[in-house]
Scaffold this motif. Structure first.
Motif: not given
Length: 131
Positions: A95-107
């Motif tokens: 999850m971090g590898k996918r969302f991290g580059p977008h700099q988002v951490a959705p609820p």
């Protein structure tokens, strides 16, 4: 769209998600059905392999978002369902590898379930996105 994280406590940020987010200026919203580890014909893939199922479910989520003209950067909420929460958490680096580059951490909500709709599937992810 302006996006502001709300985190009265810091523990969830360490796990990769915000407690809440305030969105301003969004003009389109997409609600995605749950995505699982299925191929283009809907056949389950990677029986017994939680990591591979998470990876393919995320591929499928990205494909649905792309079809709506959005990316993971536009995701505003996630619902995650796993038949084995411990196994899912061991692989949440994906999850971090996918969302991290977008700099988002959705609820996000992660729920343990006894089974998913299709036997053999162990992980499902649904998303809401806005732009």
């Amino acid at each position: 769209m302006k996006r502001v994280a709300v985190n009265p406590w810091g523990w969830s940020v360490k796990l990769g998600y915000n407690q809440a987010e305030v969105f301003e200026g969004a003009s389109r919203q997409v609600i995605c059905a749950g995505q699982t580890a299925v191929d283009a014909e809907g056949r389950p893939q990677h029986a017994g392999d939680m990591r591979a199922q998470i990876d393919l479910a995320l591929d499928n989520l990205e494909a649905v978002l792309a079809g709506a003209g959005m990316t993971l950067a536009d995701v505003t909420r996630l619902g995650v369902f796993a038949t084995d929460v411990d196994a899912a958490l061991k692989n949440f680096d994906l999850m971090g590898k996918r969302f991290g580059p977008h700099q988002v951490a959705p609820p996000m909500t992660l729920l343990g379930v006894t089974r998913l709709a299709v036997p053999g599937l162990m992980f499902e992810i649904e998303a809401t996105a806005a732009a």
